[in-house]
Design a protein around this motif. Structure first.
Motif, PDB file in Angstrom:
ATOM      1  N   GLU A 140     -39.667  24.950   7.657  1.00  0.00           N
ATOM      2  CA  GLU A 140     -39.629  23.504   6.280  1.00  0.00           C
ATOM      3  C   GLU A 140     -39.750  22.237   7.559  1.00  0.00           C
ATOM      4  N   GLN A 141     -40.117  22.672   8.723  1.00  0.00           N
ATOM      5  CA  GLN A 141     -39.969  21.368  10.263  1.00  0.00           C
ATOM      6  C   GLN A 141     -41.871  21.729   9.987  1.00  0.00           C
ATOM      7  N   LYS A 142     -42.264  20.748   8.844  1.00  0.00           N
ATOM      8  CA  LYS A 142     -43.970  20.651   9.087  1.00  0.00           C
ATOM      9  C   LYS A 142     -44.386  20.275  10.224  1.00  0.00           C
ATOM     10  N   HIS A 143     -43.875  19.134  10.056  1.00  0.00           N
ATOM     11  CA  HIS A 143     -44.629  18.309  11.566  1.00  0.00           C
ATOM     12  C   HIS A 143     -44.288  18.946  12.515  1.00  0.00           C
ATOM     13  N   GLU A 144     -42.983  19.267  13.256  1.00  0.00           N
ATOM     14  CA  GLU A 144     -42.620  19.167  14.165  1.00  0.00           C
ATOM     15  C   GLU A 144     -43.531  20.334  14.748  1.00  0.00           C
ATOM     16  N   ILE A 145     -43.198  21.960  13.990  1.00  0.00           N
ATOM     17  CA  ILE A 145     -43.854  22.621  13.923  1.00  0.00           C
ATOM     18  C   ILE A 145     -45.065  23.111  14.945  1.00  0.00           C
ATOM     19  N   GLY A 146     -45.752  21.640  14.445  1.00  0.00           N
ATOM     20  CA  GLY A 146     -47.422  22.116  14.731  1.00  0.00           C
ATOM     21  C   GLY A 146     -47.207  21.210  16.103  1.00  0.00           C
ATOM     22  N   ALA A 147     -46.959  19.969  16.423  1.00  0.00           N
ATOM     23  CA  ALA A 147     -46.632  19.746  17.751  1.00  0.00           C
ATOM     24  C   ALA A 147     -46.011  20.693  18.712  1.00  0.00           C
ATOM     25  N   GLY A 148     -44.918  21.440  18.177  1.00  0.00           N
ATOM     26  CA  GLY A 148     -44.590  22.876  19.118  1.00  0.00           C
ATOM     27  C   GLY A 148     -45.782  23.250  19.803  1.00  0.00           C
ATOM     28  N   TYR A 149     -46.324  23.895  18.714  1.00  0.00           N
ATOM     29  CA  TYR A 149     -46.809  25.341  18.798  1.00  0.00           C
ATOM     30  C   TYR A 149     -48.565  23.799  19.708  1.00  0.00           C
ATOM     31  N   GLY A 150     -49.064  23.495  19.186  1.00  0.00           N
ATOM     32  CA  GLY A 150     -50.385  22.814  20.885  1.00  0.00           C
ATOM     33  C   GLY A 150     -49.722  21.748  21.816  1.00  0.00           C
ATOM     34  N   ALA A 151     -47.784  22.144  22.007  1.00  0.00           N
ATOM     35  CA  ALA A 151     -47.647  21.057  23.517  1.00  0.00           C
ATOM     36  C   ALA A 151     -47.361  23.016  24.206  1.00  0.00           C
TER      37      ALA A 151
ATOM     38  N   GLU B  14     -56.209  47.564   6.951  1.00  0.00           N
ATOM     39  CA  GLU B  14     -55.270  48.541   6.059  1.00  0.00           C
ATOM     40  C   GLU B  14     -54.037  49.192   6.637  1.00  0.00           C
ATOM     41  N   GLY B  15     -53.537  49.356   5.480  1.00  0.00           N
ATOM     42  CA  GLY B  15     -51.526  50.205   6.232  1.00  0.00           C
ATOM     43  C   GLY B  15     -50.823  48.695   6.675  1.00  0.00           C
ATOM     44  N   CYS B  16     -50.507  47.055   6.796  1.00  0.00           N
ATOM     45  CA  CYS B  16     -50.586  46.544   7.065  1.00  0.00           C
ATOM     46  C   CYS B  16     -50.083  45.700   6.384  1.00  0.00           C
ATOM     47  N   SER B  17     -48.781  44.921   6.327  1.00  0.00           N
ATOM     48  CA  SER B  17     -48.721  43.536   5.932  1.00  0.00           C
ATOM     49  C   SER B  17     -48.465  42.685   6.080  1.00  0.00           C
ATOM     50  N   TYR B  18     -48.935  41.699   5.154  1.00  0.00           N
ATOM     51  CA  TYR B  18     -50.155  40.388   5.838  1.00  0.00           C
ATOM     52  C   TYR B  18     -49.295  38.936   5.876  1.00  0.00           C
ATOM     53  N   TYR B  19     -49.155  38.455   6.272  1.00  0.00           N
ATOM     54  CA  TYR B  19     -48.661  36.584   6.401  1.00  0.00           C
ATOM     55  C   TYR B  19     -48.337  35.812   7.258  1.00  0.00           C
ATOM     56  N   THR B  20     -48.145  34.983   7.199  1.00  0.00           N
ATOM     57  CA  THR B  20     -47.919  33.387   8.000  1.00  0.00           C
ATOM     58  C   THR B  20     -46.945  32.857   8.567  1.00  0.00           C
ATOM     59  N   PRO B  21     -47.255  33.623   9.913  1.00  0.00           N
ATOM     60  CA  PRO B  21     -45.507  33.430  10.561  1.00  0.00           C
ATOM     61  C   PRO B  21     -45.936  31.522  10.693  1.00  0.00           C
ATOM     62  N   LEU B  22     -46.669  30.730  10.440  1.00  0.00           N
ATOM     63  CA  LEU B  22     -46.075  29.557  10.688  1.00  0.00           C
ATOM     64  C   LEU B  22     -45.343  28.793   9.441  1.00  0.00           C
ATOM     65  N   HIS B  23     -45.312  30.107   8.496  1.00  0.00           N
ATOM     66  CA  HIS B  23     -44.553  29.652   7.344  1.00  0.00           C
ATOM     67  C   HIS B  23     -43.148  30.271   7.007  1.00  0.00           C
ATOM     68  N   SER B  24     -42.552  31.037   8.139  1.00  0.00           N
ATOM     69  CA  SER B  24     -41.866  32.091   7.439  1.00  0.00           C
ATOM     70  C   SER B  24     -41.509  32.283   8.754  1.00  0.00           C
ATOM     71  N   ASP B  25     -39.385  32.302   8.483  1.00  0.00           N
ATOM     72  CA  ASP B  25     -38.200  32.833   9.028  1.00  0.00           C
ATOM     73  C   ASP B  25     -37.757  33.940   8.731  1.00  0.00           C
ATOM     74  N   PRO B  26     -38.270  35.410   9.674  1.00  0.00           N
ATOM     75  CA  PRO B  26     -37.628  36.306   8.774  1.00  0.00           C
ATOM     76  C   PRO B  26     -36.812  36.609   8.774  1.00  0.00           C
ATOM     77  N   PHE B  27     -35.969  36.088  10.017  1.00  0.00           N
ATOM     78  CA  PHE B  27     -34.651  36.429   9.687  1.00  0.00           C
ATOM     79  C   PHE B  27     -33.851  35.539   9.698  1.00  0.00           C
ATOM     80  N   LEU B  28     -33.814  34.660   8.358  1.00  0.00           N
ATOM     81  CA  LEU B  28     -33.718  33.628   7.502  1.00  0.00           C
ATOM     82  C   LEU B  28     -34.053  34.494   6.017  1.00  0.00           C
TER      83      LEU B  28
END
Length: 323
Positions: free
Chosen positions: A186-197, A251-265
């Motif tokens: 949910e922290q869209k702006h902070e998360i982009g800066a975090g990965y860049g850093a 084939e044989g996988c699940s496909y997702y976007t980690p940037l927009h995911s919090d699996p343990f939430l």
């Protein structure tokens, strides 16, 4: 015959690489590509299309007027913007032909150990000038690393045209996701800066030096999902950098976007992608079992009816506080 105890790791990145690719199980050309990918995270090939020159020329002619050249040359270039067109395969048969090249798919399927399928195309007339990054944040799979890209040059590309830049060996690093940088989707702006850093610091601390891909027309670069790569600065705005990127899953996988995911939430941004070869949506699976539809498409929270017990309790609580 070797029985691979890690089928959930791409063969090209497996600790059992040498046992999987024994003499006679793979042709020498494909083995050379696999070794480059294993060691460096990328491999350079001549794109295996006998009619390549005609196809490249026709793609350029068809797409040229679809880009906003005036804006890019007056403002976009200096702002570090790019011109790109996503999924042109939907209307251009030549773009689709590049994406579905049978020999490329055969090579990828062999070295990953699972059937490859293309899911996205990006066509560029100029350099991207994009900060270096890993695709594993944007396009990922479970099991991890079953994704790659193929970048194909439609013309000779010089250093002044903003060539592809990459960091050899960076694919060996762990795959970092939101929890590693202390962020949530949910922290869209902070998360982009975090990965860049993070990426900048990884490069700084490792001392790894970038390389630039200045190919001749018809050369292509295959890269693994966790390889740091981006677009170099374009020094000359009069130069073009016609190219196509095709992204592949397996084939044989699940496909997702980690940037927009919090699996343990309980939040996984699943992707339902179309196999460009077949035109069909590929279902998410894990270890041979399909992911339930309710997890891929979770229902929206139901609104609370006005006369519900919860609302009545809330009104009573509010009334008690005002007495």
């Amino acid at each position: 015959m070797f029985e691979n105890p890690l089928p959930g790791v791409p063969a090209v990145e497996s600790p059992f690489f040498d046992a999987i690719f024994t003499k006679g199980t793979i042709d020498e050309d494909t083995l050379a590509i696999a070794r480059q990918l294993r060691d460096k995270g990328f491999a350079v090939i001549d794109f295996p299309e006998p009619d390549f020159d005609r196809i490249a020329s026709e793609i350029r002619d068809d797409l040229n007027d679809r880009y906003d050249w005036e804006h890019w040359r007056t403002a976009g270039y200096q702002a570090g913007e790019s011109l790109r067109m996503q999924d042109a395969f939907k209307f251009n048969d030549n773009v689709r032909r590049i994406a579905t090249n049978a020999r490329v798919i055969e090579i990828l399927s062999t070295i990953f150990g699972r059937q490859a399928w293309p899911f996205q195309t990006l066509n560029f007339p100029v350099g991207t000038q994009q900060h270096f990054h890993t695709d594993s944040v944007h396009f990922s799979s479970m099991p991890q690393r079953f994704m790659c890209g193929v970048w194909t040059a439609f013309e000779d590309i010089s250093e002044d045209a903003g060539p592809l830049v990459y960091y050899p060996g960076s694919h060996h690093w762990p795959i970092y996701t939101n929890e590693h940088i202390g962020a949530r989707a949910e922290q869209k702006h902070e998360i982009g800066a975090g990965y860049g850093a993070l990426w900048r610091e990884l490069v700084k601390q490792s001392g790894i030096e970038p390389e630039r891909f200045t190919p001749r027309k018809g050369q292509a670069l295959i890269w693994l999902s966790n390889l740091l790569h981006g677009g170099d600065k374009q020094n000359d705005p009069s130069l073009t950098r016609w190219s196509q990127v095709t992204h592949y899953f397996f084939e044989g996988c699940s496909y997702y976007t980690p940037l927009h995911s919090d699996p343990f939430l309980g939040n996984i941004a699943f992707r339902e992608m179309t196999n460009i070869c077949t035109g069909e949506i590929v279902r998410n699976t894990i270890s041979g079992a399909p992911v339930p539809h309710r997890l891929v498409h979770p229902p929206a929270p139901a609104p609370i009816p006005s006369g519900s017990l919860l609302r009545r309790v809330a009104r009573r609580a509010k009334a008690a506080l005002t007495r």
